[in-house]
Each structure stands twice: as C-alpha cells, then as structure tokens.
Design an enzyme around this catalytic site. Structure first.
Site, PDB file in Angstrom:
ATOM      1  N   GLU A   1      -6.050  -3.423 -13.606  1.00 22.18           N
ATOM      2  CA  GLU A   1      -6.214  -4.413 -12.536  1.00 22.18           C
ATOM      3  C   GLU A   1      -7.437  -5.284 -12.848  1.00 22.18           C
ATOM      4  O   GLU A   1      -8.554  -4.771 -12.947  1.00 22.18           O
ATOM      5  CB  GLU A   1      -6.407  -3.706 -11.190  1.00 22.18           C
ATOM      6  CG  GLU A   1      -6.765  -4.610 -10.029  1.00 22.18           C
ATOM      7  CD  GLU A   1      -5.695  -5.644  -9.740  1.00 22.18           C
ATOM      8  OE1 GLU A   1      -5.986  -6.843  -9.926  1.00 22.18           O
ATOM      9  OE2 GLU A   1      -4.581  -5.250  -9.337  1.00 22.18           O
TER      10      GLU A   1
ATOM     11  N   ASP B   1       1.750 -10.668  -8.424  1.00 23.58           N
ATOM     12  CA  ASP B   1       1.498 -12.034  -7.957  1.00 23.58           C
ATOM     13  C   ASP B   1       2.770 -12.854  -8.153  1.00 23.58           C
ATOM     14  O   ASP B   1       3.282 -12.961  -9.267  1.00 23.58           O
ATOM     15  CB  ASP B   1       0.349 -12.645  -8.758  1.00 23.58           C
ATOM     16  CG  ASP B   1      -0.197 -13.914  -8.119  1.00 23.58           C
ATOM     17  OD1 ASP B   1       0.624 -14.714  -7.608  1.00 23.58           O
ATOM     18  OD2 ASP B   1      -1.415 -14.118  -8.135  1.00 23.58           O
TER      19      ASP B   1
ATOM     20  N   THR C   1       2.494   0.316   0.774  1.00 24.10           N
ATOM     21  CA  THR C   1       1.150  -0.234   0.611  1.00 24.10           C
ATOM     22  C   THR C   1       0.835  -1.237   1.719  1.00 24.10           C
ATOM     23  O   THR C   1       1.717  -1.672   2.462  1.00 24.10           O
ATOM     24  CB  THR C   1       1.029  -0.936  -0.747  1.00 24.10           C
ATOM     25  OG1 THR C   1       1.950  -2.045  -0.778  1.00 24.10           O
ATOM     26  CG2 THR C   1       1.362   0.022  -1.891  1.00 24.10           C
TER      27      THR C   1
ATOM     28  N   GLU D   1       2.938  -4.310   1.280  1.00 23.13           N
ATOM     29  CA  GLU D   1       4.324  -4.172   1.722  1.00 23.13           C
ATOM     30  C   GLU D   1       4.423  -4.234   3.242  1.00 23.13           C
ATOM     31  O   GLU D   1       5.346  -4.866   3.787  1.00 23.13           O
ATOM     32  CB  GLU D   1       4.918  -2.860   1.217  1.00 23.13           C
ATOM     33  CG  GLU D   1       6.378  -2.689   1.630  1.00 23.13           C
ATOM     34  CD  GLU D   1       7.022  -1.474   1.011  1.00 23.13           C
ATOM     35  OE1 GLU D   1       7.708  -1.636  -0.012  1.00 23.13           O
ATOM     36  OE2 GLU D   1       6.833  -0.359   1.538  1.00 23.13           O
TER      37      GLU D   1
END
Length: 237
Positions: free
Chosen positions: A92, A141, A214, A217
């Site tokens: 990340e 993304d 998450t 979501e």
C-alpha cells in the site's frame, strides 16, 4: 544529477502518498514497527540488482498470500488472524493506510504479516516466480474518467508481473463496486492468463465465505452501489 539507477524503468505513480496529518500514535507505529515488518529488500536503493526476495528465509516456508492496496487493513488483518499458518504481504503506497494497518496489527497481535509501503510494481520486481499462493485486489482505485482507465490496476503493466509471481492454480480475488471496473477486469484478467471460476450468478454477487466487510464497502452499500466479487485462478501450463 546522474540517476543512481539507470536501469530502473520509468513508472508513473498516480494517487496520493499521504493525506491528513498522522496522529502521534500512528507516527510512533511507523517509527517502531514498519521496518520490522518489511518483506525484504524491495526498494531500488537497497536492491538495485533486483535480487529476488528470499521468502523461505523470511517466512519459514509458509505459503505466501498478497494483498495489493489494503486500504485501512481490515481485510488483511482478518485474513492473517484467520490463517496463522500463512504469511501475508500487504502492499500500500498511501502512508495513512499503512499507519492504520500498523495500529490494527498491534491490536490484533498477529505475527504473520509483512508490509511494503510503496508501489506494487517494485514489489513484483523481486517476488520470486511462482511464489504467491493467493492474491487479493479489493476495491482498487476506480479511476472513473475514461482517459484515466490505463491507470487502473487491471492492465497489462500490473497483471503480467502478478501472473508471473503467482504459482499455477493460485487464486486471484477481485472486489469492486464500479460497473466499468468489472467490465475491464473481465476483459483484461483472463487475457493475462487467469480463468474466471464463476459457475452461477451467486458466485460474483455474494462475498467469499471468509470475507470481512470493509469501511469502503459499507460506504458503497450506503450509497447504493453493488459489490462484485470475482474469483480467478492462474491457469496451469
């Protein structure tokens, strides 16, 4: 100034490296924990020859899973806690997300995670061929503008090295709530050497049995977007 790494490929990076200021505790997590969680020598400054990582030495022969773009780390920590016999590498570039993950790792007490806070393409350079047993790309993304679609992860630039790093038969999971991202995924991922495993509509409409929802979501669901859960498998030669 002379480039110290003349063989390094030119790679545009799109997106943020950092957002709001980090809390003092998050700064402390980065200072105290991040280096200890490194998967090995990934960056060009420490590995200019792009020597493959010694994953057996680093992880003791465990199966290697990979999550590209772990956001705040909810799914990554959940999988690590649920699968203690597996080693999971999270990648990340957004440092705020990395700091959030480090806090979650401390809270959960999991010890089978490694973290690379940078561009996945640099990590792919040094992952040994056929080393990854499972990979996750969850709510990447979307780059919604048509002229930016080439920036999406599901392009040849990312999928080819991912395919090389995965072992034959390895599973690749993709989740997105963006219809056009579904379209591009279904076009590009099979061309890169993966087979879509869906046999019924429920296979992509319903989350995986080991799924944890998450924050992203939940936001998508509140805003009326429909998640898609796509499962692929690297084709055997």
């Amino acid at each position: 100034m002379t480039d110290p790494h003349p063989n390094r490929p030119h790679r545009n990076f799109y997106g943020r490296r950092k957002g709001h200021d980090l809390r003092d505790s998050q700064e402390r997590y980065l200072a105290e924990d991040l280096a200890k969680l490194s998967p090995g020598a990934v960056d060009w400054d420490v590995n200019p020859d792009r020597t493959p990582l010694d994953l057996k030495e680093r992880f003791g022969g465990k199966d290697i899973w990979l999550e590209v773009g772990f956001g705040g780390g909810e799914h990554l920590v959940h999988q690590a806690a649920s699968n203690p016999d597996v080693a999971i590498i999270g990648c990340e570039p957004y440092i705020n997300g990395v700091a959030m993950l480090l806090g979650k790792i401390r809270a959960a007490g999991v010890g089978n995670l490694a973290v690379y806070p940078g561009d996945a393409r640099d990590l792919f350079d040094v992952l040994p061929k056929g080393s990854v047993a499972k990979a996750f790309l969850l709510y990447p993304d979307p780059w919604p503008k048509a002229r930016h679609h080439r920036r999406r992860f599901v392009t040849t630039e990312h999928l080819e090295p991912l395919h090389r790093a995965m072992r034959p038969g390895a599973e690749f999971r993709v989740a997105t709530d963006i219809e056009d991202y579904v379209r591009q995924t279904m076009e590009e991922v099979p061309k890169a050497g993966f087979e879509w495993l869906a046999e019924a509509a429920s296979d992509w409409r319903e989350p995986w049995c080991d799924w944890v929802s998450t924050r992203y979501e939940q936001k998508a669901l509140r805003e009326g977007r429909v998640p898609h859960y796509m499962t692929f498998q690297k084709r055997s030669l």
